[in-house]
Write an enzyme that holds these catalytic residues in place. Sequence first.
Site, PDB file in Angstrom:
ATOM      1  N   HIS A  48       3.318 127.091 -11.196  1.00 44.83           N
ATOM      2  CA  HIS A  48       2.569 128.333 -11.379  1.00 44.83           C
ATOM      3  C   HIS A  48       3.331 129.555 -10.850  1.00 44.83           C
ATOM      4  O   HIS A  48       4.020 129.493  -9.837  1.00 44.83           O
ATOM      5  CB  HIS A  48       1.207 128.236 -10.683  1.00 44.83           C
ATOM      6  CG  HIS A  48       1.285 127.982  -9.208  1.00 44.83           C
ATOM      7  ND1 HIS A  48       1.422 128.981  -8.275  1.00 44.83           N
ATOM      8  CD2 HIS A  48       1.243 126.827  -8.509  1.00 44.83           C
ATOM      9  CE1 HIS A  48       1.448 128.478  -7.062  1.00 44.83           C
ATOM     10  NE2 HIS A  48       1.346 127.152  -7.168  1.00 44.83           N
ATOM     11  N   ASP A  49       3.207 130.642 -11.594  1.00 44.29           N
ATOM     12  CA  ASP A  49       3.740 131.952 -11.213  1.00 44.29           C
ATOM     13  C   ASP A  49       5.264 132.034 -11.221  1.00 44.29           C
ATOM     14  O   ASP A  49       5.831 133.018 -10.743  1.00 44.29           O
ATOM     15  CB  ASP A  49       3.219 132.389  -9.833  1.00 44.29           C
ATOM     16  CG  ASP A  49       1.702 132.451  -9.788  1.00 44.29           C
ATOM     17  OD1 ASP A  49       1.137 133.400 -10.352  1.00 44.29           O
ATOM     18  OD2 ASP A  49       1.078 131.536  -9.224  1.00 44.29           O
ATOM     19  N   GLY A  81       6.152 126.784  -6.902  1.00 49.25           N
ATOM     20  CA  GLY A  81       5.442 127.993  -7.306  1.00 49.25           C
ATOM     21  C   GLY A  81       6.181 129.272  -6.936  1.00 49.25           C
ATOM     22  O   GLY A  81       6.887 129.333  -5.938  1.00 49.25           O
TER      23      GLY A  81
END
Length: 280
Positions: free
Chosen positions: A121-122, A139
């Site tokens: 994520h991200d 992340g």
Amino acid sequence: MAEIHPTAAVAPGAVIGAGCRVGPGCVVGPDVVLEDDVELIAHVVVDGHTRLGKGVRVFPFATIGMAPQDLKYKNEPTRCEVGAGTLVREGATIHRASVGGGGVTVVGAGCMLMATAHVAHDCVLGDGVILANNVMLGGHVRVGAGAFIGGGAAVHQTVRVGRLAMVSGLAGVTNDIPPFGYVFGLPARLVGFNKIGLLRRGASRDQLRTLRSVHNLLFKDAGEFAAKLAEVETRFGADPLVQELIVFVRDPSRRRQLVRPGRMAAPELGGTDEENGEAS
């Protein structure tokens, strides 16, 4: 204008562009956008607020846009974007963003994610990034355009990998890698710069000599790093590649230190520096 296999499950609301091919066993969620000529070969899952750019090809058992592996995530409408022409191979995973980042996970155009690579994520990947088999990005990792990360390498959360950097296979990356840097080992150490990658993208021999001098001054010579960085800017700051490195090092948003310098014996890669694509 699109070819959707009878066994594929495409939810109402999904946008399927002209020339797309959605193969057997694929699942496409209601908030997904497939731009023209996207191909999901078979047994691919694309979910969440996810957009795949023109000509993206996704191989079997890959998943894109699934919820982040973040216990704080409560199904907020975060996003995932994959740029045009990117190739996602078997079993690769790209997760949509959390609410603790910028709200979007980005894989740039013309990238290649080999089998079972993971983009958490991200993360934000620039154009032309290559992740070899089994690469793991934690992340909020940032990877600059044209970087190459070798098979089985692990990159810790919030690390920045500079443009055209090169990470050896099985490396453990816990600190930022400057643009054009070449790192090796566990923990990863800066052992040179990506000479071959720079040549392939038009760098001149004079620029390579300058980068060698800068690398030696910053990472091999004795002295306080801040003073050496100021000397680099005074002596070589007019070169755009050197300026890019300086901006990266001085970025006030950084959350990690620079990777430490080290040494690598030639037998570790089974070849000379020239063959291994690096110059110390």
